[in-house]
Design a protein around this motif. Structure first.
Motif, short mmCIF file in Angstrom:
data_model
loop_
_atom_site.label_atom_id
_atom_site.label_comp_id
_atom_site.label_asym_id
_atom_site.label_seq_id
_atom_site.Cartn_x
_atom_site.Cartn_y
_atom_site.Cartn_z
N GLN A 178 0.82 -1.21 0.00
CA GLN A 178 0.00 0.00 0.00
C GLN A 178 0.86 1.26 0.00
O GLN A 178 0.52 2.25 -0.65
N HIS A 179 1.98 1.21 0.71
CA HIS A 179 2.91 2.34 0.67
C HIS A 179 3.40 2.58 -0.76
O HIS A 179 3.52 3.73 -1.20
N ALA A 180 3.68 1.49 -1.47
CA ALA A 180 4.18 1.61 -2.85
C ALA A 180 3.15 2.31 -3.74
O ALA A 180 3.52 3.09 -4.63
N GLN A 181 1.88 2.04 -3.48
CA GLN A 181 0.82 2.71 -4.26
C GLN A 181 0.78 4.20 -3.96
O GLN A 181 0.60 5.02 -4.87
N ILE A 182 0.98 4.55 -2.70
CA ILE A 182 1.02 5.96 -2.32
C ILE A 182 2.22 6.64 -2.98
O ILE A 182 2.10 7.73 -3.55
N ILE A 183 3.38 5.98 -2.91
CA ILE A 183 4.60 6.54 -3.50
C ILE A 183 4.44 6.75 -5.00
O ILE A 183 4.83 7.79 -5.55
N ALA A 184 3.87 5.77 -5.68
CA ALA A 184 3.70 5.87 -7.14
C ALA A 184 2.83 7.07 -7.51
O ALA A 184 3.13 7.80 -8.47
N ALA A 185 1.77 7.28 -6.75
CA ALA A 185 0.88 8.41 -7.04
C ALA A 185 1.57 9.73 -6.74
O ALA A 185 1.42 10.71 -7.50
N ILE A 186 2.32 9.79 -5.64
CA ILE A 186 3.07 11.01 -5.32
C ILE A 186 4.09 11.30 -6.40
O ILE A 186 4.23 12.43 -6.87
N SER A 187 4.83 10.27 -6.83
CA SER A 187 5.85 10.43 -7.86
C SER A 187 5.25 10.94 -9.17
O SER A 187 5.86 11.76 -9.87
N ALA A 188 4.03 10.46 -9.50
CA ALA A 188 3.37 10.87 -10.73
C ALA A 188 2.70 12.24 -10.62
O ALA A 188 2.21 12.77 -11.62
N GLY A 189 2.70 12.79 -9.42
CA GLY A 189 2.02 14.07 -9.22
C GLY A 189 0.51 13.95 -9.30
O GLY A 189 -0.19 14.94 -9.54
N ASP A 190 0.00 12.74 -9.08
CA ASP A 190 -1.45 12.47 -9.17
C ASP A 190 -2.07 12.72 -7.80
O ASP A 190 -2.09 11.82 -6.93
N ILE A 191 -2.57 13.91 -7.59
CA ILE A 191 -3.08 14.32 -6.28
C ILE A 191 -4.25 13.45 -5.83
O ILE A 191 -4.29 12.97 -4.69
N GLN A 192 -5.19 13.21 -6.71
CA GLN A 192 -6.38 12.44 -6.35
C GLN A 192 -6.02 11.00 -5.99
O GLN A 192 -6.48 10.45 -4.99
N SER A 193 -5.18 10.37 -6.80
CA SER A 193 -4.80 8.98 -6.53
C SER A 193 -3.97 8.86 -5.25
O SER A 193 -4.10 7.88 -4.51
N ALA A 194 -3.12 9.85 -4.99
CA ALA A 194 -2.32 9.82 -3.76
C ALA A 194 -3.22 9.87 -2.54
O ALA A 194 -3.03 9.13 -1.57
N GLY A 195 -4.21 10.75 -2.56
CA GLY A 195 -5.14 10.85 -1.44
C GLY A 195 -5.95 9.57 -1.27
O GLY A 195 -6.15 9.10 -0.14
N ALA A 196 -6.41 9.01 -2.38
CA ALA A 196 -7.21 7.78 -2.32
C ALA A 196 -6.37 6.61 -1.79
O ALA A 196 -6.86 5.80 -0.99
N ALA A 197 -5.11 6.53 -2.21
CA ALA A 197 -4.24 5.45 -1.75
C ALA A 197 -3.96 5.58 -0.26
O ALA A 197 -3.92 4.58 0.47
#
Length: 214
Positions: A178-197
């Motif tokens: 789950q951390h990896a999913q958060i990191i991936a979204a942060i790295s991509a600059g995907d604000i919505q996906s980072a929050g959801a993860a």
């Protein structure tokens, strides 16, 4: 949390050492804090220990029970759910802001911390300590001092949750995934996906926490 003890009074030293003992699980929710035992353990006199216990009581970490004395507070299920509700709001916001503001070096640091968690196997205390650093790194990457202040204010309540839920390799694997999913979204600059993860991660953590309490 590390504290430079060189410039502190004896009471402040006692408080810092007691906080560290609670953070590392030496003392846990429900434990009675006896002045004599603590003084011997910390190699301090009873006066600064008494001062530290009063401060812990003021911080709502310790409660005084008649005929028992100082006891570390234990959160009930309702309080745990309320705490996770607030934590979810803060950590979702932190992940969203990290997706907006983080640098590549900060994303690399998050990845390294997550990899380190995954290497701990069944070493729950070590995994928990690294996990705390991971979540703090997300807050720092969010670049908002007020969000950091809100997280610090929640730290005392988090101490009262008791033993970590990172109790086995399977649970640690879930967390790192789950951390990896958060990191991936942060790295991509995907604000919505980072929050959801981040929200999904906290919901999973709450389910594990309630399972442990049963």
């Amino acid at each position: 949390m590390t504290t430079d003890l060189t410039d502190l009074s004896q009471g402040e030293v006692a408080f810092a050492k007691l906080m560290q003992a609670i953070e590392t699980g030496v003392y846990q929710p429900g434990d009675r804090l006896r002045e004599v035992e603590i003084a011997e353990r910390l190699s301090l006199s009873r006066t600064p220990i008494r001062e530290a216990l009063r401060k812990l009581e003021a911080e709502k970490i310790v409660e005084h029970r008649p005929r028992v004395g100082a006891v570390i507070r234990r959160l009930g299920q309702t309080e745990v759910v309320e705490l996770y509700e607030m934590r979810l709001v803060l950590e979702r916001t932190a992940a969203e802001m990290a997706a907006k503001h983080s640098l590549a070096a900060e994303v690399d640091a998050l990845t390294a911390l997550n990899d380190d968690i995954g290497k701990q196997g069944d070493d729950a205390p070590r995994a928990a300590a690294i996990n705390q650093k991971f979540h703090r790194a997300i807050y720092l990457a969010g670049r908002n001092r007020f969000l950091l202040d809100a997280a610090r204010a929640m730290n005392n309540a988090l101490l009262l949750l008791g033993p970590t839920t990172l109790a086995d390799a399977e649970r640690i694997a879930t967390v790192t995934r789950q951390h990896a999913q958060i990191i991936a979204a942060i790295s991509a600059g995907d604000i919505q996906s980072a929050g959801a993860a981040a929200e999904d991660h906290l919901q999973t953590s709450l389910r594990y926490r309630l399972k442990v309490m049963r």
